[in-house]
Design a protein around this motif. Structure first.
Motif, PDB file in Angstrom:
ATOM      1  N   THR A 576     -46.446 117.399  96.448  1.00 18.43           N
ATOM      2  CA  THR A 576     -47.425 116.344  96.706  1.00 18.43           C
ATOM      3  C   THR A 576     -48.213 115.954  95.459  1.00 18.43           C
ATOM      4  OG1 THR A 576     -49.019 118.040  97.367  1.00 18.43           O
ATOM      5  CG2 THR A 576     -47.705 117.034  99.116  1.00 18.43           C
ATOM      6  N   SER A 577     -48.006 116.662  94.348  1.00 11.41           N
ATOM      7  CA  SER A 577     -48.770 116.402  93.131  1.00 11.41           C
ATOM      8  C   SER A 577     -48.088 115.332  92.288  1.00 11.41           C
ATOM      9  CB  SER A 577     -48.890 117.696  92.320  1.00 11.41           C
ATOM     10  OG  SER A 577     -49.347 117.436  91.014  1.00 11.41           O
ATOM     11  N   PHE A 578     -48.903 114.539  91.588  1.00 12.93           N
ATOM     12  CA  PHE A 578     -48.320 113.534  90.695  1.00 12.93           C
ATOM     13  C   PHE A 578     -47.554 114.201  89.556  1.00 12.93           C
ATOM     14  CE2 PHE A 578     -52.390 114.440  88.678  1.00 12.93           C
ATOM     15  CZ  PHE A 578     -52.086 114.435  87.328  1.00 12.93           C
ATOM     16  N   HIS A 579     -47.834 115.498  89.292  1.00  9.76           N
ATOM     17  CA  HIS A 579     -47.105 116.213  88.248  1.00  9.76           C
ATOM     18  C   HIS A 579     -45.610 116.274  88.564  1.00  9.76           C
ATOM     19  CE1 HIS A 579     -50.728 117.587  86.165  1.00  9.76           C
ATOM     20  NE2 HIS A 579     -51.231 117.901  87.342  1.00  9.76           N
ATOM     21  N   SER A 580     -45.240 116.242  89.844  1.00  7.85           N
ATOM     22  CA  SER A 580     -43.824 116.346  90.208  1.00  7.85           C
ATOM     23  C   SER A 580     -43.034 115.090  89.846  1.00  7.85           C
ATOM     24  CB  SER A 580     -43.688 116.629  91.706  1.00  7.85           C
ATOM     25  OG  SER A 580     -44.118 115.520  92.468  1.00  7.85           O
ATOM     26  N   LEU A 581     -43.720 113.997  89.545  1.00  2.40           N
ATOM     27  CA  LEU A 581     -43.009 112.756  89.230  1.00  2.40           C
ATOM     28  C   LEU A 581     -42.416 112.788  87.827  1.00  2.40           C
ATOM     29  CD1 LEU A 581     -45.475 110.205  90.852  1.00  2.40           C
ATOM     30  CD2 LEU A 581     -43.386 111.180  91.807  1.00  2.40           C
ATOM     31  N   TYR A 582     -43.022 113.524  86.907  1.00  2.00           N
ATOM     32  CA  TYR A 582     -42.460 113.612  85.548  1.00  2.00           C
ATOM     33  C   TYR A 582     -41.066 114.230  85.539  1.00  2.00           C
ATOM     34  CZ  TYR A 582     -46.947 112.181  83.555  1.00  2.00           C
ATOM     35  OH  TYR A 582     -48.080 111.465  83.211  1.00  2.00           O
ATOM     36  N   PRO A 583     -40.839 115.388  86.186  1.00  3.56           N
ATOM     37  CA  PRO A 583     -39.468 115.909  86.192  1.00  3.56           C
ATOM     38  C   PRO A 583     -38.488 115.038  86.970  1.00  3.56           C
ATOM     39  CG  PRO A 583     -40.891 117.236  87.597  1.00  3.56           C
ATOM     40  CD  PRO A 583     -41.784 116.336  86.805  1.00  3.56           C
ATOM     41  N   VAL A 584     -38.959 114.349  87.993  1.00  7.29           N
ATOM     42  CA  VAL A 584     -38.081 113.407  88.705  1.00  7.29           C
ATOM     43  C   VAL A 584     -37.606 112.329  87.736  1.00  7.29           C
ATOM     44  CG1 VAL A 584     -38.047 111.587  90.457  1.00  7.29           C
ATOM     45  CG2 VAL A 584     -39.006 113.823  91.007  1.00  7.29           C
ATOM     46  N   GLU A 585     -38.530 111.818  86.946  1.00  9.98           N
ATOM     47  CA  GLU A 585     -38.166 110.796  85.965  1.00  9.98           C
ATOM     48  C   GLU A 585     -37.280 111.379  84.870  1.00  9.98           C
ATOM     49  OE1 GLU A 585     -42.362 108.401  86.773  1.00  9.98           O
ATOM     50  OE2 GLU A 585     -42.195 109.869  85.150  1.00  9.98           O
ATOM     51  N   GLY A 586     -37.544 112.634  84.491  1.00 10.72           N
ATOM     52  CA  GLY A 586     -36.674 113.283  83.513  1.00 10.72           C
ATOM     53  C   GLY A 586     -35.249 113.394  84.032  1.00 10.72           C
ATOM     54  N   LEU A 587     -35.088 113.742  85.305  1.00 13.50           N
ATOM     55  CA  LEU A 587     -33.748 113.842  85.890  1.00 13.50           C
ATOM     56  C   LEU A 587     -33.106 112.461  86.015  1.00 13.50           C
ATOM     57  CD1 LEU A 587     -34.496 116.583  88.563  1.00 13.50           C
ATOM     58  CD2 LEU A 587     -33.028 116.812  86.544  1.00 13.50           C
ATOM     59  N   ALA A 588     -33.919 111.414  86.176  1.00 15.52           N
ATOM     60  CA  ALA A 588     -33.373 110.056  86.163  1.00 15.52           C
ATOM     61  C   ALA A 588     -32.792 109.731  84.788  1.00 15.52           C
ATOM     62  CB  ALA A 588     -34.465 109.053  86.541  1.00 15.52           C
ATOM     63  N   LEU A 589     -33.489 110.143  83.722  1.00 15.16           N
ATOM     64  CA  LEU A 589     -32.979 109.916  82.362  1.00 15.16           C
ATOM     65  C   LEU A 589     -31.692 110.698  82.121  1.00 15.16           C
ATOM     66  CD1 LEU A 589     -36.332 110.047  80.356  1.00 15.16           C
ATOM     67  CD2 LEU A 589     -34.957 108.018  80.862  1.00 15.16           C
ATOM     68  N   VAL A 590     -31.641 111.938  82.638  1.00 20.50           N
ATOM     69  CA  VAL A 590     -30.414 112.728  82.504  1.00 20.50           C
ATOM     70  C   VAL A 590     -29.263 112.014  83.210  1.00 20.50           C
ATOM     71  CG1 VAL A 590     -29.282 114.877  83.195  1.00 20.50           C
ATOM     72  CG2 VAL A 590     -31.600 114.934  82.239  1.00 20.50           C
ATOM     73  N   ALA A 591     -29.512 111.508  84.406  1.00 20.75           N
ATOM     74  CA  ALA A 591     -28.465 110.793  85.141  1.00 20.75           C
ATOM     75  C   ALA A 591     -28.007 109.560  84.373  1.00 20.75           C
ATOM     76  CB  ALA A 591     -28.978 110.405  86.523  1.00 20.75           C
ATOM     77  N   ALA A 592     -28.955 108.834  83.772  1.00 18.65           N
ATOM     78  CA  ALA A 592     -28.599 107.634  83.016  1.00 18.65           C
ATOM     79  C   ALA A 592     -27.723 107.980  81.821  1.00 18.65           C
ATOM     80  CB  ALA A 592     -29.866 106.919  82.559  1.00 18.65           C
ATOM     81  N   GLU A 593     -28.061 109.042  81.103  1.00 18.72           N
ATOM     82  CA  GLU A 593     -27.287 109.447  79.931  1.00 18.72           C
ATOM     83  C   GLU A 593     -25.953 110.078  80.320  1.00 18.72           C
ATOM     84  OE1 GLU A 593     -28.026 108.839  76.753  1.00 18.72           O
ATOM     85  OE2 GLU A 593     -29.764 107.713  77.493  1.00 18.72           O
ATOM     86  N   SER A 594     -25.852 110.529  81.578  1.00 20.70           N
ATOM     87  CA  SER A 594     -24.622 111.194  82.020  1.00 20.70           C
ATOM     88  C   SER A 594     -23.641 110.241  82.685  1.00 20.70           C
ATOM     89  CB  SER A 594     -24.974 112.316  83.001  1.00 20.70           C
ATOM     90  OG  SER A 594     -25.855 113.242  82.424  1.00 20.70           O
ATOM     91  N   GLY A 595     -23.970 108.954  82.701  1.00 23.89           N
ATOM     92  CA  GLY A 595     -23.054 107.981  83.281  1.00 23.89           C
ATOM     93  C   GLY A 595     -23.178 107.830  84.779  1.00 23.89           C
ATOM     94  N   ASP A 596     -24.350 108.096  85.344  1.00 20.58           N
ATOM     95  CA  ASP A 596     -24.576 107.922  86.784  1.00 20.58           C
ATOM     96  C   ASP A 596     -25.730 106.950  86.973  1.00 20.58           C
ATOM     97  OD1 ASP A 596     -24.819 108.109  89.500  1.00 20.58           O
ATOM     98  OD2 ASP A 596     -24.871 110.303  89.576  1.00 20.58           O
ATOM     99  N   PRO A 597     -25.512 105.653  86.709  1.00 23.74           N
ATOM    100  CA  PRO A 597     -26.619 104.698  86.733  1.00 23.74           C
ATOM    101  C   PRO A 597     -27.230 104.523  88.119  1.00 23.74           C
ATOM    102  CG  PRO A 597     -24.532 103.555  86.486  1.00 23.74           C
ATOM    103  CD  PRO A 597     -24.236 105.003  86.322  1.00 23.74           C
ATOM    104  N   GLN A 598     -26.429 104.689  89.183  1.00 26.56           N
ATOM    105  CA  GLN A 598     -26.989 104.483  90.518  1.00 26.56           C
ATOM    106  C   GLN A 598     -28.013 105.562  90.860  1.00 26.56           C
ATOM    107  OE1 GLN A 598     -24.175 104.133  93.784  1.00 26.56           O
ATOM    108  NE2 GLN A 598     -25.537 102.663  94.770  1.00 26.56           N
ATOM    109  N   ARG A 599     -27.669 106.828  90.557  1.00 22.72           N
ATOM    110  CA  ARG A 599     -28.634 107.905  90.775  1.00 22.72           C
ATOM    111  C   ARG A 599     -29.870 107.699  89.893  1.00 22.72           C
ATOM    112  NH1 ARG A 599     -29.629 113.337  92.063  1.00 22.72           N
ATOM    113  NH2 ARG A 599     -30.486 114.575  90.353  1.00 22.72           N
ATOM    114  N   ALA A 600     -29.653 107.295  88.644  1.00 26.38           N
ATOM    115  CA  ALA A 600     -30.774 107.076  87.723  1.00 26.38           C
ATOM    116  C   ALA A 600     -31.719 106.014  88.276  1.00 26.38           C
ATOM    117  CB  ALA A 600     -30.250 106.670  86.351  1.00 26.38           C
ATOM    118  N   LEU A 601     -31.153 104.904  88.760  1.00 28.40           N
ATOM    119  CA  LEU A 601     -31.993 103.822  89.261  1.00 28.40           C
ATOM    120  C   LEU A 601     -32.700 104.230  90.546  1.00 28.40           C
ATOM    121  CD1 LEU A 601     -32.970 100.955  88.848  1.00 28.40           C
ATOM    122  CD2 LEU A 601     -30.963 100.134  90.105  1.00 28.40           C
ATOM    123  N   ARG A 602     -32.011 104.971  91.405  1.00 24.84           N
ATOM    124  CA  ARG A 602     -32.639 105.404  92.654  1.00 24.84           C
ATOM    125  C   ARG A 602     -33.832 106.312  92.365  1.00 24.84           C
ATOM    126  NH1 ARG A 602     -28.966 107.356  97.598  1.00 24.84           N
ATOM    127  NH2 ARG A 602     -28.391 105.179  97.367  1.00 24.84           N
TER     128      ARG A 602
END
Length: 747
Positions: A576-602
């Motif tokens: 429930t903390s806003f702190h949890s959004l940073y790692p979510v965004e980090g995993l979005a960047l990992v998905a983008a660099e790994s060739g999974d644009p749909q997961r990254a955008l979601r």
């Protein structure tokens, strides 16, 4: 009602307890009316007109139509009249005659084997065999419901308000124009049934926004809630009368503690109550016993949950009454002095922390108490008030409330008479200005903090000021200057010899170096400081450092280690903390660099929605990185895939978002890490079965099922049953689970 029916089947004495005005009498009457024809007779006895210590047997006899006979006392006559018939006796409002009522109940139950008694009281009767059912306040709307009419109407308090208001003013309905004030009225009244009804009676004469404004004024709050029914019990004709009824039943010591607790508007634990209430005739050793007595009498309520220490609070309307009594007693100044001393003692626990603005404050849990006491304690101990005002500003900053923090820093702490000559105030003001994106002000205040601390020759103060100025320069994109500030800061902190502070400052320098395009140097620094922070720092600092390490590894192209680090952040951060959004965004960047644009955008869209709901923004460099990655993902996707990603993000929030983010990129292949039996347990969790139901179906012990689930959590990196169920619900895994189910032998 169904819970009461179940309880009455297993007990002969059921007592409904709760605060005055919560609805005990109405619930008891409705319950008695709705009972099936299982009792030969149901009798109601109203005891509110009895005086203290009056024997209630006569009232019961009158209600049952039992007259006295020669040689037979009132109790004997009742026993003879009731006999062994199946009867329900409803004793309403027992609290002011609790002791004689308890003796009568014990006698009747002992001598009348088929009698059952339903009692209402603000405290339990404490008769052997008694079952106590606490009638709670009505459910309230969630804080983030906004003006969503459908969401608000799922709250009982809102539905009651609307129903009573429409009776008073035909045609009244909940709409987007009045939804927010109606919801806030219900929250302000804690869902207390009588209070909600009394407030709703003013609709027609007053708009909901005007009713809310009246509740904001504690002095007029009880007057606003005084227009009760002329035909109801006198104690319910206004909320003040309902609370006064309970107050008259207290002994002098209980009354003193009851009124002194009114200064603790944010709730309290036993230690706080002892610090604030002891004195002037009340010994510290008495407070715990009195607090338990007030809780038993429904004048304070225990907050839900098993967190230690246990916290209590007074409902808002009860606290308003208690505050009136505190003012009338002349004890308000002395109580506020004790509250100031208690809060100062809490603040003193953190003395010596170099980066106090970024340390978890022991006063965070007492924010509302701190604000209220400071607002009331004018003219008392100016030094203590200045110190606590700075602590309150820090709490507001740490909780991302920069406007509230800035008002304190430019008001009480920023005037010509401000008592703090050092750099603490301007350093915190620089950080607050960064939160508000006021970059010129941030640098000006950072410069002021450093200049003041260089004049004082205080190493800890200088380190904090340099760190604050570096934060301002990072926000402005002045990365080289920020790195220089943090190198000097690290040299100063190193001379103080505190490993955690050295590691924390090293982490800040690594982040600045990453922004300056020097990722390899940042990576080396994180390798030095991260083990120390993992071992010694509280979770917010550890999470921040893990995020920095993940961002550095991502910049270096080490995607797997970046993913592991962001996942570790997510596991230790409350969902429930806003702190949890940073790692979510980090995993979005990992998905983008790994060739999974749909997961990254979601993930990006879900995080953006969550930030909008929480009204929080990431730092500018991180936000730019995220936006650029999201733009690249959109360009790589077809219109249909883009729409699917955005649509999928709408359902991802809270635990669902965390569960989706924790789902590794390897997809369904993760299932191969589970044994066949673990997979069956996971599948049954997905179907909604409890551990006991799973144990029965698989013919295992409950302990074995729990052990399997612990192993599943470890293997998959998931934290809760909800996350396991969501992981198992993925379409790519359903066939795999079905194959496992068929492969297992029936035994």
């Amino acid at each position: 009602m169904s819970r009461l029916r179940a309880l009455l089947r297993s007990t002969r004495l059921l007592t409904l307890t709760g605060a005055g005005g919560v609805g005990k009498t109405r619930l008891a009457l409705e319950f008695a009316r709705a009972l099936p024809n299982r009792f030969a007779r149901v009798d109601l006895v109203e005891l509110d007109s009895l005086r203290d210590c009056t024997v209630p047997a006569q009232s019961v006899a009158t209600a049952l139509g039992v007259g006295e006979r020669a040689g037979r006392t009132g109790v004997d006559g009742l026993v003879r009249a009731i006999g062994d018939t199946s009867r329900l006796l409803v004793l309403d409002n027992c609290e002011h005659v609790a002791e004689p009522c308890a003796r009568l109940v014990a006698t009747l139950l002992g001598r009348c084997p088929r009698l059952r008694i339903l009692a209402t009281s603000r405290e339990a009767l404490r008769v052997p065999g008694e079952t106590v059912f606490r009638v709670g306040e009505l459910s309230l709307p969630p804080a983030d419901a906004g003006d969503d009419v459908a969401a608000l109407l799922r709250a009982d308090a809102v539905r009651l308000f609307v129903e009573r208001a429409s009776n008073r003013s035909p045609g009244f309905s909940l709409d987007r124009g009045n939804a927010r004030p109606v919801a806030e009225i219900c929250r302000r009244l804690d869902g207390l049934t009588l209070a909600v009804e009394l407030a709703a009676r003013h609709v027609g004469a007053l708009a909901p926004s005007d009713i809310l404004a009246g509740l904001d004024d504690q002095l007029s709050q009880l007057d606003l809630l005084a227009d009760g029914s002329r035909t109801g019990p006198r104690r319910h004709r206004g909320l003040a009368a309902a609370v006064d009824w309970s107050h008259r039943l207290l002994d002098p010591a209980e009354r003193a503690v009851f009124r002194r607790l009114a200064v603790l508007v944010g709730g309290f634990d036993v230690a706080a109550a002892r610090s604030v209430c002891a004195g002037d005739g009340i010994g510290p050793g008495q407070v715990f016993r009195i607090l338990c007595a007030l809780e038993a009498k429904s004048l304070v309520v225990r907050l839900p949950g098993d967190a230690a220490p246990t916290r209590f609070r007074q409902l808002g309307t009860i606290r308003a009454y208690a505050m009136e009594r505190l003012r009338a007693s002349g004890e308000l100044p002395g109580t506020l002095r004790r509250a100031l001393a208690w809060l100062t003692g809490l603040a003193d626990r953190d003395r010596g922390d170099v980066f106090a603005d970024q340390a978890s404050s022991p006063l965070a849990a007492e924010r509302d108490n701190l604000a209220s006491v400071l607002a009331c304690a004018t003219g008392q101990d100016d030094a203590a008030r200045a110190r606590l005002t700075l602590e309150l500003a820090r709490v507001h900053y740490q909780q991302e409330q920069p406007s509230a923090a800035r008002a304190l820093l430019t008001g009480p702490l920023g005037g010509a008479d401000a008592p703090a000559p050092g750099g603490e105030v301007p350093a915190l003001a620089a950080r607050v200005a960064c939160q508000q994106a006021d970059l010129d002000e941030a640098l000006r205040r950072g410069e002021q903090a450093v200049a003041r601390e260089r004049m004082r020759h205080d190493p800890a103060g200088l380190a904090n000021a340099l760190d604050a100025r570096a934060a301002a320069r990072l926000c402005r994109g002045e990365f080289t200057e920020a790195v220089a500030d943090l190198r000097e800061c690290l040299d100063v902190v190193a001379s103080l010899g505190t490993p955690e502070e050295i590691a924390w400052c090293t982490h800040h320098l690594a982040w600045a170096l990453l922004q300056a395009g020097r990722a390899p140097e940042a990576d080396a620094l994180m390798a030095r400081c991260l083990p120390v922070l993992r071992e010694q720092a509280p979770w917010p600092r550890t999470a921040a450092a893990l995020h920095t390490a993940g961002a550095v590894r991502l910049a270096l192209g080490h995607l797997e280690s970046a993913e592991r680090l962001f996942t570790e952040v997510l596991r230790i951060t409350p969902g429930t903390s806003f702190h949890s959004l940073y790692p979510v965004e980090g995993l979005a960047l990992v998905a983008a660099e790994s060739g999974d644009p749909q997961r990254a955008l979601r993930l990006y869209e879900a995080s953006a929605r969550a930030r909008h709901r929480l009204d929080t923004e990431p730092e500018a460099p991180w936000r730019r990185t995220m936006e650029q990655a999201a733009d690249r993902a959109r360009k790589l996707l077809s219109p249909a895939a883009r729409e699917a990603a955005v649509a999928g993000a709408r359902g991802l929030h809270g635990e669902r978002l965390v569960a989706y983010a924790l789902r590794a990129r390897r997809g369904a292949d993760e299932g191969s890490r589970l044994t066949a039996r673990e997979s069956m347990v996971v599948e049954l969790v997905r179907e909604g079965l409890t551990n006991r139901q799973i144990a029965e179906q698989l013919r295992l012990s409950v302990h074995t099922v729990a052990t399997h689930l612990d192993k599943v959590r470890d293997k998959l990196g998931l934290r809760s049953r909800t996350q396991i169920a969501l992981w198992a619900a993925d379409e790519n895994r359903k066939l795999w689970f079905r194959d496992i189910r068929h492969a297992l032998p029936e035994s």
